[in-house]
Design a protein around this motif. Structure first.
Motif, PDB file in Angstrom:
ATOM      1  N   ASP A 137       5.357  25.922   3.081  1.00  0.00           N
ATOM      2  CA  ASP A 137       6.432  26.103   2.087  1.00  0.00           C
ATOM      3  C   ASP A 137       5.855  26.471   0.717  1.00  0.00           C
ATOM      4  O   ASP A 137       6.422  27.278  -0.015  1.00  0.00           O
ATOM      5  CB  ASP A 137       7.283  24.824   2.010  1.00  0.00           C
TER       6      ASP A 137
ATOM      7  N   HIS B 216       7.675  34.678  -4.172  1.00  0.00           N
ATOM      8  CA  HIS B 216       8.484  34.557  -5.378  1.00  0.00           C
ATOM      9  C   HIS B 216       7.640  34.428  -6.639  1.00  0.00           C
ATOM     10  O   HIS B 216       7.776  35.224  -7.562  1.00  0.00           O
ATOM     11  CB  HIS B 216       9.426  33.350  -5.293  1.00  0.00           C
ATOM     12  N   GLU B 217       6.764  33.440  -6.654  1.00  0.00           N
ATOM     13  CA  GLU B 217       6.085  33.093  -7.900  1.00  0.00           C
ATOM     14  C   GLU B 217       5.064  34.135  -8.360  1.00  0.00           C
ATOM     15  O   GLU B 217       5.027  34.506  -9.536  1.00  0.00           O
ATOM     16  CB  GLU B 217       5.389  31.724  -7.726  1.00  0.00           C
TER      17      GLU B 217
ATOM     18  N   THR C  43       6.370  30.120  -1.153  1.00  0.00           N
ATOM     19  CA  THR C  43       6.980  30.219  -2.487  1.00  0.00           C
ATOM     20  C   THR C  43       6.077  30.982  -3.446  1.00  0.00           C
ATOM     21  O   THR C  43       6.545  31.756  -4.288  1.00  0.00           O
ATOM     22  CB  THR C  43       7.301  28.809  -3.025  1.00  0.00           C
TER      23      THR C  43
ATOM     24  N   LEU D  35      13.532  31.912   0.973  1.00  0.00           N
ATOM     25  CA  LEU D  35      12.170  31.388   1.075  1.00  0.00           C
ATOM     26  C   LEU D  35      12.024  30.452   2.276  1.00  0.00           C
ATOM     27  O   LEU D  35      10.987  30.450   2.941  1.00  0.00           O
ATOM     28  CB  LEU D  35      11.782  30.678  -0.228  1.00  0.00           C
TER      29      LEU D  35
ATOM     30  N   LEU E  76       9.792  25.439  -6.531  1.00  0.00           N
ATOM     31  CA  LEU E  76      10.202  26.429  -7.539  1.00  0.00           C
ATOM     32  C   LEU E  76      10.250  25.807  -8.934  1.00  0.00           C
ATOM     33  O   LEU E  76       9.723  26.376  -9.897  1.00  0.00           O
ATOM     34  CB  LEU E  76      11.598  26.987  -7.189  1.00  0.00           C
TER      35      LEU E  76
ATOM     36  N   VAL F  29      11.707  23.508  -1.093  1.00  0.00           N
ATOM     37  CA  VAL F  29      11.474  24.761  -1.823  1.00  0.00           C
ATOM     38  C   VAL F  29      11.984  24.664  -3.266  1.00  0.00           C
ATOM     39  O   VAL F  29      11.332  25.130  -4.198  1.00  0.00           O
ATOM     40  CB  VAL F  29      12.114  25.948  -1.072  1.00  0.00           C
TER      41      VAL F  29
END
Lengths: 311, 285
Positions: free
Chosen positions: B47, B55-56, B51, B16, B226, B222
């Motif tokens: 950032d 990813h999320e 994320t 990331l 997360l 990051v």
């Protein structure tokens, strides 16, 4: 024309019928459910009714967000706040992305009555008309209001329907076929055209009777859709009579009078007199007193027509 | 999307971080070529946006209207470059489109336009309103019984808008736990420091008092982003606001904490210097 009903009464009734027809209709209100009659929908479909409290701007943006999830939204509140206070939400979050939000506020115009100028919007048609892609409808009576509110569910993009507080005579009945964008000739005449919208349609009809007694044959056209304007019908009437009176319960700046003048000055210039509120704020009073004070009676229309026909 | 396959947290973080550098590089290049735009607040959000997109969020560039997708609303619409960079990198449109930012006939408008740019959920730019529309989206998704989540990024200057707080009350009233707000708190707005213009502090307390679960993080770490997003998923019965402390212009030394880079593009040598600095930070994802 015996029955008297406010156009706002049509809102709750139409919404309940729409609620049964469309599972994706959602109604938003800003703490005026009883006044706007959206409370009827609330009782029938509480899970699809959201009272945003006294926060009209938020109501409009929430409606926009809901519309992105395939909902057809109808919003409440009074015309002053829905079009004035929340103007930019209507412009930027609803109209710019062309979302299906139908803005049907009530208590438009000076016939709000005793509440006075802070609540009497005479600028709302102008505000909504300048927004690209906005459909603007001002129903003449209860039946037209109900049909227009229901028709809005099938119009792609935002719709503004201007509703009133005061009980006004009914002109149509349940068999009336409302077609968005179509102006309807209610009386045929050769001497002068009376183009009216909203509660002024009744005054226009009355005026045509007064004028007939004086030998003036007035054509009365109900221009309920102000945008998109029925250019063909209006130009044809102007060509026939050569004189136009426009009547509306709205400022003479920016409303139907302006829309008609904009059209005719380019396509078929004829003398026009605008019967409307002459760049003033409202004031407290009874609706009938106010209409007289601001020059919005059938006699005011007749006077304008006589002036034009004497030219 | 690829990040979902990464099971090792450290590898994920590195992946990331590299992606965020890629987004920053793209931001500088596109704003530089456009000769206008808002780099400062795009860099501060890089950032966070990375994320979310990599990813999320559950989303599919090949099926952008997938009803069950998660939504991202860039309420601080002037940070459009960071959104466009994320969308292009995700595959919503060709990368080279980025270099047409703000130009005639480009689908990349100065502020996000849902009718022009694939992947933009709602048009934003007028501050405060995107946040409110995100609340409406979260409500609509819940009405449909979908488990999709809505993420919305707001600015600190934007938090001076009244509609933010109207929407905050409404979201709490309706217990919208599928809604996650992220405040990009870089303490800078066009006219200067937020704290010196109209301070929003104590901002975490404000959101708490408005009925939201508040999570405070460093918006450039990051791992913290997360963890905050994970924690947000466990919150039930209230919306979540992640207060992300950030640095305006983050990643380019001469742009960091410089108010003027809120709405000014780097020019000529500045562009090359900025791109080189980002490259020196590590590989681009």
């Amino acid at each position: 024309m015996s029955e008297k009903r406010a156009t706002r009464e049509a809102y709750g009734e139409a919404l309940v019928e729409l609620g049964h027809e469309y599972p994706n209709i959602v109604v938003l209100e800003a703490d005026l459910a009883k006044s706007t009659t959206t409370v009827k929908f609330k009782k029938e479909f509480p899970e699809r009714f959201f009272d945003c409290g006294v926060a009209e701007q938020n109501m409009m943006a929430i409606a926009a967000g809901l519309a992105t999830t395939s909902k057809i939204c109808y919003t409440g509140s009074f015309a002053m706040f829905a079009t004035g206070r929340a103007f930019e939400q209507v412009r930027n979050t609803i109209s710019y992305p062309k979302l299906n939000v139908n803005i049907c506020p009530t208590h438009a115009g000076i016939t709000v009555g005793a509440d006075g100028a802070s609540h009497q919007t005479v600028e709302d048609i102008a505000l909504m008309r300048v927004i690209p892609g906005m459909t603007v409808i001002v129903p003449a009576d209860f039946y037209e209001a109900k049909k227009a509110i229901k028709a809005a569910a099938e119009i792609d993009g935002p719709v503004f329907i201007r509703l009133g507080r005061a009980a006004v005579s009914t002109i149509f009945d349940d068999s009336y076929n409302f077609v968005p964008g179509r102006a309807i000739r209610l009386r045929e005449g050769q001497n002068v055209s009376i183009l009216a919208t909203g509660i002024m349609v009744e005054a226009g009809l009355k005026s045509s009777e007064e004028l007939a007694r004086q030998g003036i044959k007035a054509e009365v056209i109900n221009v309920s859709t102000i945008k998109p304007l029925d250019e063909k019908t209006i130009i044809a009437s102007a060509e026939k009579t050569g004189k136009v009176v426009v009547a509306e319960e709205h400022s003479v700046i920016g409303g139907l009078g302006s829309a008609v003048a904009e059209l005719l000055c380019e396509k078929h210039p004829v003398p026009i007199i605008k019967v409307g509120i002459k760049d003033q704020f409202g004031r407290s009073g009874e609706p009938a007193e106010l209409l007289k004070y601001y020059g919005l009676t059938s006699e005011d229309i007749s006077q304008a027509a006589r002036k034009l026909t004497a030219l | 999307m690829a990040a979902r396959a990464i099971t090792d947290k450290q590898t994920l973080i590195e992946y990331l971080e590299a992606k965020a550098r890629r987004l920053r590089w793209d931001i500088i290049k596109m704003v530089g070529l456009a000769r206008s735009g808002h780099p400062g607040g795009s860099l501060s959000a890089a950032d966070i946006v990375t994320t979310l997109f990599f990813h999320e969020m559950r989303h599919n560039p090949d099926d952008k209207d997938w009803p069950d997708r998660d939504r991202f609303v860039l309420s601080k619409g002037h940070a459009a470059p960071v959104l466009y960079a994320a969308l292009a990198e995700s595959g919503y449109f060709p990368k080279e489109d980025l270099w047409t930012l703000r130009k005639m006939d480009s689908h990349l408008q100065g502020h996000p336009d849902m009718r022009k740019t694939p992947g933009v959920e709602i048009s934003t730019g007028s501050l405060g309103m995107g946040f409110s529309t995100a609340v409406g989206m979260a409500l609509g998704l819940r009405l449909d019984g979908r488990d999709s989540r809505v993420y919305t990024l707001i600015g600190d200057g934007e938090s001076q808008e009244g509609i933010i707080w109207e929407a905050a009350m409404f979201a709490a009233q309706h217990k919208l736990d599928n809604l996650v707000g992220i405040l990009d708190y870089n303490d800078m707005q066009i006219d200067g420091l937020v704290s010196e213009i109209v301070d929003i502090q104590p901002v975490a307390d404000k959101w708490s008092a408005f009925g939201w679960r508040v999570i405070e993080i460093d918006g450039h770490k990051v791992e913290q982003i997360l963890d905050a997003l994970d924690e947000a998923r466990s919150v039930k019965g209230k919306p979540i606001m992640i207060v992300a402390n950030t640095i305006k212009g983050k990643g380019v030394s001469f742009m960091e904490r410089v108010v003027d880079f809120h709405g000014k593009a780097p020019t000529g040598e500045e562009i090359d210097k900025a791109l080189a600095e980002i490259e020196e930070l590590g590989p681009l994802g």
